[in-house]
Scaffold this motif. Structure first.
Motif, mmCIF file in Angstrom:
data_model
loop_
_atom_site.group_PDB
_atom_site.id
_atom_site.type_symbol
_atom_site.label_atom_id
_atom_site.label_comp_id
_atom_site.label_asym_id
_atom_site.label_seq_id
_atom_site.Cartn_x
_atom_site.Cartn_y
_atom_site.Cartn_z
ATOM 1 N N SER A 325 -42.614 98.057 -74.904
ATOM 2 C CA SER A 325 -43.390 98.945 -75.185
ATOM 3 C C SER A 325 -44.261 98.372 -76.455
ATOM 4 N N ASP A 334 -46.877 100.378 -83.508
ATOM 5 C CA ASP A 334 -44.935 99.812 -83.312
ATOM 6 C C ASP A 334 -44.700 98.872 -81.998
ATOM 7 N N GLU A 336 -42.458 97.060 -79.204
ATOM 8 C CA GLU A 336 -40.307 97.628 -79.375
ATOM 9 C C GLU A 336 -40.550 95.441 -78.450
ATOM 10 N N THR A 347 -32.661 94.138 -79.452
ATOM 11 C CA THR A 347 -34.474 95.060 -79.584
ATOM 12 C C THR A 347 -35.035 95.344 -80.541
ATOM 13 N N THR A 348 -36.005 94.887 -80.973
ATOM 14 C CA THR A 348 -36.576 94.790 -82.590
ATOM 15 C C THR A 348 -38.032 95.953 -82.449
ATOM 16 N N ILE A 349 -37.895 96.916 -83.226
ATOM 17 C CA ILE A 349 -39.627 96.873 -83.283
ATOM 18 C C ILE A 349 -40.061 96.751 -84.550
ATOM 19 N N THR A 351 -43.651 97.001 -86.332
ATOM 20 C CA THR A 351 -45.040 97.625 -86.912
ATOM 21 C C THR A 351 -45.769 97.014 -87.897
ATOM 22 N N LYS A 364 -33.532 97.681 -83.816
ATOM 23 C CA LYS A 364 -33.335 98.863 -83.185
ATOM 24 C C LYS A 364 -31.628 98.884 -82.894
#
Length: 392
Positions: A325, A334, A336, A347-349, A351, A364
């Motif tokens: 997303s 951001d 994802e 799972t990584t965010i 930015t 995450k």
């Protein structure tokens, strides 16, 4: 008498038609049309009956199909390349079978090492992946016998705290009826170093239990450890080589037997592909302490990211990776991202600022091993900081 009556009637009808003179043709034509009409009606009735019969047959087939359930095949092959102390390898995870109304009703679950090469073997083969395995060999040595007795497994009490996995070899050049366990020479093949007796007692207790020995000591006769191998028949040693499996730490046996146990568990619990994926994703991960895993997983197998990918591939036809997303904020975005680590999904965010530069990386969720992969995924780890600093 009946046949004669029919013949007379037919003759009278023919004579009557002939006697009609000029009107006979019209009457005959009328009679023919009537006959044709009756035939057409009969054909229509027959066609209607055939149609009803076909519809009934189709209905019965649909009902039979509904009773049998909707069957669908599935197949997934997922490759992983890596290296071990024996060198580079390529493992192919195979997950194939059939579902009935979504429930898995047949399943072939296997891991094949170096598929398609002359070195290919299945990890379900007891001669393949050597965990919870013991190799025994009794051979001639001059006038006597020599013994080599391997033992590969896992125990949290083994080692120096850095590794609880053991790969040991015990040997003697002079095997006799009086040889005891403490008479053997123990060697750690994984570290190419001698192994002390107290550590060997921990490892070989699993083999002892397989032979009905409740507590292994230095005074235990070696011949009692060879019965399961078929290298001692109760009265004499038997020359030869043999490999057996044993119940290891937390219940798991050989790798292949554990794969079969997982297969049996899936079928016995009427699981769907989605259920299997969720199980591999959330239970018995690489980061879960082995003593907390169940006896299906045991000590030498864990539900890693490779198992997840295999199940996801069977379920969707693709691997679960990529951008999940985008979330736009005040001058930032951001993103994802889903990738695969050794222990499973990460799972990584990430930015980004308005210029597209990475300002922050937040993991995450992850299931990596504490002290190893988890060092990289920890918040603001040196690895993450280096990624941000070196993004140019």
């Amino acid at each position: 008498m009946k046949k004669q009556l029919l013949a007379v009637t037919a003759f009278a009808l023919a004579a009557g038609l002939t006697a009609c003179g000029g009107n006979g043709g019209q009457k005959a034509e009328s009679q023919t049309q009537k006959t044709e009409s009756q035939a057409a009606e009969a054909t229509q009735e027959e066609t209607k009956a055939e149609k009803e019969s076909r519809e009934e047959t189709s209905k019965e087939a649909e009902e039979t199909k509904a009773e049998a359930g909707a069957k669908e095949p599935f197949q997934a092959e997922y490759e992983v390349e890596g290296s071990s102390y024996t060198g580079p390898f390529r493992d192919t995870y195979v997950f194939e079978g059939e579902t009935t109304d979504g429930i898995i009703t047949s399943l072939n679950f296997d891991v094949i090492r170096d598929k398609g090469t002359e070195k290919e073997y299945s990890k379900k083969d007891i001669m393949g992946y050597v965990m919870n395995i013991s190799d025994g060999a009794v051979e001639k040595s001059g006038e006597g016998l020599k013994l080599t007795l391997g033992c590969n497994g896992y125990d949290t009490r083994f080692g120096d705290g850095n590794s609880a996995q053991f790969m040991l070899s015990a040997s003697t050049e002079n095997l006799t009826e009086e040889t005891t366990f403490q008479d053997l020479n123990f060697f750690n093949t994984a570290y190419q170093a001698p192994c002390p007796l107290e550590q060997a007692l921990i490892a070989y207790q699993y083999l002892a239990a397989e032979n009905g020995i409740e507590t292994l000591t230095g005074d235990t006769p070696v011949k009692d450890l060879l019965r399961k191998h078929g290298l001692y028949n109760g009265t004499a040693f038997q020359e030869g080589k043999s490999r057996i499996s044993f119940a290891g730490f937390n219940g798991g046996r050989s790798y292949g037997e554990q794969l079969d146990a997982i297969t049996d568990y899936i079928l016995a619990n009427s699981m769907t592909l989605e259920d299997v994926y969720e199980m591999f994703k959330t239970e018995n991960q690489q980061s879960t302490p082995i003593e907390d895993r169940d006896t299906i997983s045991g000590a030498t197998i864990s539900f890693t990211g490779d198992f997840q990918n295999m199940a996801y591939l069977a379920m969707t036809g693709e691997l679960p990776e990529g951008v999940v997303s985008h979330i736009a904020g005040d001058g930032t975005t951001d993103v994802e991202v889903l990738t695969q680590g050794f222990g499973g999904e990460i799972t990584t965010i990430v930015t980004f600022d308005a210029e597209g530069a990475v300002t922050k990386i937040t993991v995450k969720s992850a299931s990596e091993t504490e002290g190893i992969g988890a060092k990289l995924t920890a918040e603001d780890s040196e690895y993450i900081q280096a990624l941000i600093a070196g993004q140019s």
